[in-house]
Structures are given as structure tokens and as C-alpha cells.
Write an enzyme that holds these catalytic residues in place. Structure first.
Site, mmCIF file in Angstrom:
data_model
loop_
_atom_site.group_PDB
_atom_site.id
_atom_site.type_symbol
_atom_site.label_atom_id
_atom_site.label_comp_id
_atom_site.label_asym_id
_atom_site.label_seq_id
_atom_site.Cartn_x
_atom_site.Cartn_y
_atom_site.Cartn_z
ATOM 1 N N GLU A 140 -28.157 18.036 -18.098
ATOM 2 C CA GLU A 140 -27.379 19.066 -17.783
ATOM 3 C C GLU A 140 -27.578 19.215 -16.217
ATOM 4 O O GLU A 140 -28.488 19.644 -15.698
ATOM 5 C CB GLU A 140 -27.786 20.424 -18.709
ATOM 6 C CG GLU A 140 -26.888 21.488 -18.512
ATOM 7 C CD GLU A 140 -27.743 22.673 -18.358
ATOM 8 O OE1 GLU A 140 -28.193 22.943 -19.183
ATOM 9 O OE2 GLU A 140 -27.464 23.381 -17.482
ATOM 10 N N GLY A 196 -31.166 20.136 -14.413
ATOM 11 C CA GLY A 196 -31.253 20.139 -12.823
ATOM 12 C C GLY A 196 -30.416 19.879 -12.111
ATOM 13 O O GLY A 196 -29.171 20.267 -12.254
ATOM 14 N N CYS A 199 -27.578 28.377 -14.941
ATOM 15 C CA CYS A 199 -26.720 27.314 -14.794
ATOM 16 C C CYS A 199 -25.179 27.735 -15.016
ATOM 17 O O CYS A 199 -24.161 27.083 -14.821
ATOM 18 C CB CYS A 199 -27.132 26.037 -15.681
ATOM 19 S SG CYS A 199 -28.036 26.576 -16.990
ATOM 20 N N GLY A 233 -29.685 14.195 -11.847
ATOM 21 C CA GLY A 233 -29.435 13.828 -12.984
ATOM 22 C C GLY A 233 -28.582 12.627 -12.941
ATOM 23 O O GLY A 233 -28.942 11.482 -13.908
ATOM 24 N N ARG A 265 -27.241 17.913 -9.818
ATOM 25 C CA ARG A 265 -26.521 16.807 -10.202
ATOM 26 C C ARG A 265 -26.910 15.539 -9.446
ATOM 27 O O ARG A 265 -26.927 14.361 -10.227
ATOM 28 C CB ARG A 265 -24.994 16.920 -9.552
ATOM 29 C CG ARG A 265 -24.080 15.859 -9.998
ATOM 30 C CD ARG A 265 -22.741 16.119 -9.220
ATOM 31 N NE ARG A 265 -22.098 17.359 -9.004
ATOM 32 C CZ ARG A 265 -20.698 17.590 -8.638
ATOM 33 N NH1 ARG A 265 -19.976 16.400 -8.474
ATOM 34 N NH2 ARG A 265 -20.196 18.583 -8.725
ATOM 35 N N LYS A 304 -41.998 15.471 -18.294
ATOM 36 C CA LYS A 304 -42.360 15.335 -16.597
ATOM 37 C C LYS A 304 -42.304 16.812 -16.403
ATOM 38 O O LYS A 304 -41.175 17.369 -16.521
ATOM 39 C CB LYS A 304 -41.774 14.358 -15.841
ATOM 40 C CG LYS A 304 -41.639 14.777 -14.358
ATOM 41 C CD LYS A 304 -40.855 13.871 -13.409
ATOM 42 C CE LYS A 304 -41.480 14.051 -12.211
ATOM 43 N NZ LYS A 304 -41.205 15.353 -11.392
HETATM 44 P P1 NAP Z 1 -34.045 18.625 -9.430
HETATM 45 O O1 NAP Z 1 -34.229 18.405 -7.593
HETATM 46 O O2 NAP Z 1 -32.853 17.898 -9.970
HETATM 47 O O3 NAP Z 1 -35.140 18.065 -10.111
HETATM 48 C C1 NAP Z 1 -35.472 18.153 -11.630
HETATM 49 C C2 NAP Z 1 -36.381 17.212 -11.749
HETATM 50 O O4 NAP Z 1 -35.815 15.962 -11.580
HETATM 51 C C3 NAP Z 1 -37.758 17.277 -11.115
HETATM 52 O O5 NAP Z 1 -38.753 16.836 -11.902
HETATM 53 C C4 NAP Z 1 -37.605 15.979 -10.086
HETATM 54 O O6 NAP Z 1 -38.707 15.289 -9.725
HETATM 55 C C5 NAP Z 1 -36.715 15.070 -10.881
HETATM 56 N N1 NAP Z 1 -35.767 14.245 -10.098
HETATM 57 C C6 NAP Z 1 -35.002 14.775 -9.203
HETATM 58 N N2 NAP Z 1 -34.237 13.771 -8.704
HETATM 59 C C7 NAP Z 1 -34.744 12.771 -9.017
HETATM 60 C C8 NAP Z 1 -34.622 11.315 -8.776
HETATM 61 N N3 NAP Z 1 -33.475 10.868 -7.938
HETATM 62 N N4 NAP Z 1 -35.219 10.231 -9.476
HETATM 63 C C9 NAP Z 1 -36.186 10.839 -10.296
HETATM 64 N N5 NAP Z 1 -36.218 12.073 -10.398
HETATM 65 C C10 NAP Z 1 -35.763 12.949 -9.932
HETATM 66 O O7 NAP Z 1 -33.817 20.173 -9.484
HETATM 67 P P2 NAP Z 1 -34.829 21.345 -9.027
HETATM 68 O O8 NAP Z 1 -35.829 20.970 -8.123
HETATM 69 O O9 NAP Z 1 -34.952 22.248 -10.434
HETATM 70 O O10 NAP Z 1 -33.627 22.229 -8.023
HETATM 71 C C11 NAP Z 1 -33.175 21.653 -6.941
HETATM 72 C C12 NAP Z 1 -31.652 21.889 -7.165
HETATM 73 O O11 NAP Z 1 -31.122 21.779 -8.340
HETATM 74 C C13 NAP Z 1 -31.205 23.362 -7.055
HETATM 75 O O12 NAP Z 1 -30.919 23.910 -5.810
HETATM 76 C C14 NAP Z 1 -30.003 23.441 -7.645
HETATM 77 O O13 NAP Z 1 -28.708 22.887 -6.909
HETATM 78 C C15 NAP Z 1 -30.018 22.461 -8.702
HETATM 79 N N6 NAP Z 1 -30.458 23.166 -10.264
HETATM 80 C C16 NAP Z 1 -29.317 23.346 -11.038
HETATM 81 C C17 NAP Z 1 -29.528 23.789 -12.300
HETATM 82 C C18 NAP Z 1 -28.529 23.917 -13.482
HETATM 83 O O14 NAP Z 1 -28.765 24.347 -14.388
HETATM 84 N N7 NAP Z 1 -27.371 23.794 -12.759
HETATM 85 C C19 NAP Z 1 -30.905 24.104 -12.586
HETATM 86 C C20 NAP Z 1 -31.793 23.969 -11.819
HETATM 87 C C21 NAP Z 1 -31.581 23.364 -10.291
HETATM 88 P P3 NAP Z 1 -39.419 15.639 -8.132
HETATM 89 O O15 NAP Z 1 -39.330 17.044 -7.959
HETATM 90 O O16 NAP Z 1 -40.840 15.197 -8.661
HETATM 91 O O17 NAP Z 1 -38.690 14.806 -7.294
#
Ligand code: NAP
Length: 526
Positions: free
Chosen positions: A265, A241, A302, A246, A243, A184
Site C-alpha cells: 500500500e 509506506g 494514507c 513499495g 511508493r 521487519k
Molecule cells: P518508507 O521509506 O517506504 O519505509 C517503510 C519501510 O520500508 C521501512 O522499513 C524501510 O526500511 C523499508 N524500505 C523503504 N525503501 C526500501 C527499499 N528501497 N528497499 C528495501 N526496503 C525499503 O516509509 P516511511 O519511512 O514510513 O516514510 C517515508 C515516506 O513514505 C513518507 O514521507 C511518505 O511519503 C510515505 N508514507 C506513505 C504512507 C501511506 O500510507 N501512503 C504511509 C507512511 C509513509 P529502512 O527505513 O530500513 O530503509
């Protein structure tokens, strides 16, 4: 063709998708990029998973050397896209071209590293316990090897559009294990995803592999991802991505009639412990290094150092003065997406409004449309230990300094930490007794402990661990970086008293491929 077309790829076939279009945004200007991308629906997930399940048998049975050649061909094809790939990734992420060029090298290097691992046979060290018919009771002949799990769903990460995305570590290690992959793509960089997806699909076609070995889908919100994780053909998930994201995938995977592993992660604040001798010896140098690590890539790693812990005193105050000056001078950095920039600003405000937190420095105001100003805040150990919210990841260039009364309280802070990807210790020679006590606590808290350096920058190799206890990941036994990442997508099978003629070649008596094996526990190429 080096321009994205706005299409997904299902088993080698470009598919336009449906519904409202996804448009990438150039975060440096805030403007929308062409082309628009359609997203997948239930039918697309069904098609991709059916094709992956059909591909699984032939793909896993292919000679290992062919699998290695496939990974190398993907790396070659990614390089063939040329500058257009880095330019597109730059436009979609705002990350500097030099950083993305390095990231591309890391991506292709990773693929080739797994190819080398496969050729050496080191992804699977077979074990043979020969029969002992004269023992009482007699021991049967038992031989163990690894088999791939089956089709894997990979979620591309926003912060590494190449190295943790479509052909990143999760995809490379799953393919190396013998698992077809359905990605995805992250909707922050759909064009980059398509270009890389075409490089993988091209390698599938070049080598005549089953088309379902690889598919790339886009989703509009969580539906497609949940559908993918709950599809009965999918056997494991790789994710980097938030918490929340994940844990939602872990819950979905656990709710299946047949639960599957999710290697997520998630969040880590990567605490840095500054011991008194190190602060006295080189506090100013540590402060400059810290500000550099904190603000690198607008803090969107991260492994960003989001917590600093030290005993209060003149040395710490001097460190804080230097670090605060450096942070106050650092320009705001363009962030990956408007959503991430918003979440960062909210995270900094939440800290700034906390009664036990004092803001030490913030970077200058900015006119950049999608940006985060670096921030350094301070609190005391009692408040930190008493309020879990102070440990929450603020994704970006923000760090919380925790002032401790003495060494005992510093260890209490260490004890109170959530699971982390990394912890760092800065120590001088006369800190070693304290460092030894601290290490005893820290090794239960993190996947990687480093001394006198900075956690940003994760070496790809054989000994690296990019993992850690919850909530840094969903499975602390694994790493998502380095050759052991392949272990996430395979499982052991023991063959007991299986006739020699039916044994896989890696378990045959004469060891035709000269593999490293353990015979009765003894390692060797026998
Ligand atoms: P994200 O919101 O976790 O999204 C990553 C992927 O997971 C996207 O494809 C998203 O799909 C999917 N996803 C998210 N929530 C979901 C759910 N409830 N059900 C199913 N799929 C889901 O991460 P992001 O867009 O990269 O960034 C948002 C936040 O993530 C940042 O502000 C940061 O806090 C955190 N982040 C942390 C790290 C790390 O390495 N620790 C890295 C990147 C981001 P959709 O977008 O289509 O919903």
C-alpha cells in the site's frame, strides 16, 4: 516486563543484533530515546526464515479453532502490556495518547475479528462440483479449498505504530491464513515494535506453537528488507509506506527465480470532488470539515484528502476563503520522524515554487522540532492534467485545489487521476445526474468511493476496501483492511477425484464442521 530491551526476536529468542545501533527519536522533543537497538544481518534473516519455514507445516495443520485462539491470545497479551505500550508509542511517534489508545483497540479488535472469521470458517468457502459420471463427457469430482501461501514478510508502517505495524492488519491476516510471519519493524518505533513482538512471541509460547511462527527483525537501511523479500522461504510480502519503498520491494520480489506477490500500500492523494449544488448548499460546513480531515494527525494518513476538485465560481471562492482561514489558524503538527517532516517541507516547497500553483494558506510558523505546517494551494485543471507532478503525494497536511472551467473539465480531471485508495464526492440532490457520470469514471480509479464525508478513518469490517489501482497499491484486487485481507495470503487448490478418506475435512461429503460451502455453485451449510 513492559520496558523495551533493545532486542529483536527470532523464533522466540531475544537477539541483540549487530552494527550501528538504531535509536528512536521522540519527535516532540527531537531527543533520542533509550534503549538503542541492534539490527539484523544475513545470519538473522537466515535464522528467522529457516524457523518460519519449519513452523509452516505444523502451524498450517493446526485446528482452525487453535489458530483463532492464538489470535485472541495475541490481543490479550497486547492489552496486558497496559499503558506502557501506548506511552512508548506516543514517545516514539508523537501521536496523541488518545489516538494511540484507539489504535490499540483497533489492533486487538482486528485480531479478534480474524479469530471470529476463522471460527465461522469464512476465510475459506469450499466449493464442491460433484462428479457427473453419466454426462458426456463425464465430469470428475472437483473440490476446492484455500491453502496458506507460506511464510510472509511484513514491513511495519511508520504512521500506524500499532494497527499497521508488528501486530497490524498484515500480520493478523497472514497468521489467520495459516502463514508464519517475519516482521521487519519500522525503525521509527522499535520500542513499540519490541513490546508488541513480545506479546506475539508470548502467545506463541503460551499455546505451544512452533517458535518460528513469528520473528521480529530490525534493519539498517534497505539491505535487510531486500534480503527478506528475496529469501526463497518467504512466499508473500505485506507493506505500507512510500511508493519508492513499495516499488523497490515489488521489483526485488519479481527478480527472484520464483517471484512472489507483494501487497504494497503506497501513495494516494484521495481526491475530493465538490459538486456545485453541495458547494451552494453547505460550502462553509464542507470547508470546516475538510480542514479538520486535512490536518488530522498532521495529515499523516494514507487517506488524507490531498486533492480537491471543483468548478470555479463564487461558491468555490467562498469555500476557499473559509478553508484557507481554517488552515491558516491550524498549528503545525508534530510529524512522525525528521525524515518525514523534511520530505513534507520539500513537497510543499516544490508545489509553492510551481509556476501554475498559488499558495492560499499555510499554518503559523512553529518552534516544534519535527513538525509540518498545514498548507493549502490552488491550481487550474489544465495545469493539473498536464503535469503529473501535481498529483504526487505530499505526505502531511497539504492539499491541492484544482479549479475547473465546467463540469466537463471536472470529469477530465477525474479521468486524469492516478489510482487512489479513496475518492470522495460531496453532492446535493440536484448534483445527482453529474455525480452518476462521475461515479462511472471514479469506480475505475479508486478502491473506496465515499459521499458527503471524509476519507480519513477506515472502518474495519467485511465490506471495507483499503486498496486501489496502482500506485495506491501494487495489487488492486486486494484490500489490506477488513476480513477479505486474509485472501492475500492463501491460494485455491482443486482436489480432483481424491478418495474420500484422503480429503481435508472441509471438503468431506458430510461437512463435519457445518461450514458454508458452494455445492454445484449453490451456497449453503450442506
Ligand atoms: P518508507 O521509506 O517506504 O519505509 C517503510 C519501510 O520500508 C521501512 O522499513 C524501510 O526500511 C523499508 N524500505 C523503504 N525503501 C526500501 C527499499 N528501497 N528497499 C528495501 N526496503 C525499503 O516509509 P516511511 O519511512 O514510513 O516514510 C517515508 C515516506 O513514505 C513518507 O514521507 C511518505 O511519503 C510515505 N508514507 C506513505 C504512507 C501511506 O500510507 N501512503 C504511509 C507512511 C509513509 P529502512 O527505513 O530500513 O530503509
Amino acid at each position: 516486563m513492559t520496558e523495551p530491551t533493545g532486542q529483536m526476536l527470532i523464533a522466540g529468542t531475544p537477539v541483540s543484533g549487530s552494527g550501528e545501533k538504531i535509536r528512536a527519536i521522540d519527535p516532540s522533543t527531537g531527543s533520542e530515546l533509550e534503549p538503542p537497538f541492534g539490527h539484523g544481518d544475513a545470519t538473522d534473516v537466515e535464522r528467522a526464515c529457516t524457523a518460519a519455514a519449519e513452523a509452516f507445516g505444523p502451524y498450517r495443520r493446526m485446528p482452525i479453532t487453535e489458530r483463532a485462539r492464538f489470535l485472541e491470545r495475541i490481543a490479550d497479551n497486547i492489552e496486558r502490556v497496559g499503558d506502557a505500550l501506548v506511552e512508548r508509542a506516543h514517545a516514539e511517534s508523537g501521536l496523541p495518547v488518545a489516538r494511540l489508545t484507539g489504535e490499540r483497540g483497533r489492533t486487538t479488535g482486528q485480531l479478534r475479528m480474524f479469530a471470529t472469521l476463522l471460527r465461522a470458517g469464512d476465510h475459506d468457502i469450499p466449493r464442491i462440483d460433484p462428479a457427473l459420471p453419466d454426462r458426456t463427457p463425464p465430469r470428475p469430482d472437483i473440490r476446492q479449498r484455500q491453502v496458506p501461501l507460506g511464510p510472509v514478510a511484513v514491513f511495519g508502517a511508520s504512521n500506524f505504530p500499532l494497527a499497521f505495524s508488528v501486530a497490524g492488519g498484515d500480520t493478523a491476516s497472514a497468521l489467520a491464513a495459516g502463514c508464519p510471519v517475519v516482521v521487519k519493524g519500522h525503525d521509527a518505533h522499535p520500542g513499540t515494535s519490541e513490546l508488541v513482538g513480545r506479546a506475539i512471541a508470548g502467545a506463541v509460547a503460551d499455546l505451544g506453537l512452533p517458535a518460528g511462527t513469528f520473528s521480529l527483525l530490525f534493519g539498517d537501511g534497505p539491505d535487510l528488507g531486500i534480503r527478506l523479500v528475496t529469501d526463497p522461504r518467504i512466499q508473500a510480502v505485506g507493506f505500507t509506506g512510500s511508493r519508492t519503498g513499495g516499488l523497490a520491494l515489488v521489483a526485488a520480489a519479481q527478480s527472484r527465480p520464483r517471484p512472489i506477490p507483494v501487497y504494497a500500500e503506497m501513495s494516494s492523494t484521495n481526491p475530493v470532488f465538490l459538486l456545485p449544488g453541495a458547494l451552494a448548499e453547505r460550502g462553509s460546513r464542507i470547508a470546516t470539515g475538510f480542514a479538520g480531515s486535512l490536518t488530522l494527525g498532521a495529515g499523516q494518513f494514507c487517506t488524507n484528502p490531498g486533492i480537491v476538485v471543483a468548478v470555479d465560481g463564487p461558491e468555490l471562492r467562498s469555500f476557499l476563503d473559509t478553508a484557507a482561514d481554517a488552515v491558516a489558524e491550524r498549528e503545525a503538527g508534530t510529524m512522525l520522524t525528521p525524515g518525514i517532516a523534511r520530505a513534507y517541507a520539500e513537497g510543499v516547497s516544490r508545489l509553492a515554487e510551481h509556476p501554475a500553483v498559488q499558495v492560499l494558506a499555510q499554518g503559523p510558523e512553529t518552534d516544534l522540532p519535527v513538525a509540518g505546517r498545514p498548507a493549502l494551494v490552488v491550481t487550474d485543471a489544465e495545469a493539473f492534467i498536464g503535469d503529473e507532478s501535481l498529483q504526487q503525494e505530499v505526505f502531511g497536511s497539504c492539499s491541492v485545489v484544482v479549479r475547473c472551467r465546467d463540469a466537463a473539465q471536472l470529469r477530465e480531471v477525474a479521468e486524469s487521476l492516478e489510482g487512489q485508495l479513496t475518492v470522495t464526492v460531496h453532492a446535493a440532490g440536484d448534483d445527482h445526474a453529474e455525480a452518476a457520470e462521475l461515479l462511472d469514471v471514479l469506480e475505475l480509479k479508486a478502491g473506496r468511493i465515499l459521499f458527503d464525508g471524509w476519507p480519513t478513518g477506515v472502518e474495519v469490517g467485511h465490506a471495507m476496501v483499503h486498496g486501489g489501482p496502482h500506485p495506491s497499491t501494487s495489487d488492486s484486487r486486494m484490500t489490506s483492511v477488513g476480513t477479505p485481507a486474509v485472501e492475500r495470503f492463501q491460494r485455491p487448490v482443486a482436489y480432483q477425484d481424491v478418495p474420500a478418506a484422503l480429503l481435508p475435512s472441509s471438503l468431506a461429503d458430510h461437512n463435519p464442521d457445518g461450514l458454508l460451502r458452494r455445492i454445484d455453485g449453490e451456497p449453503g451449510r450442506h
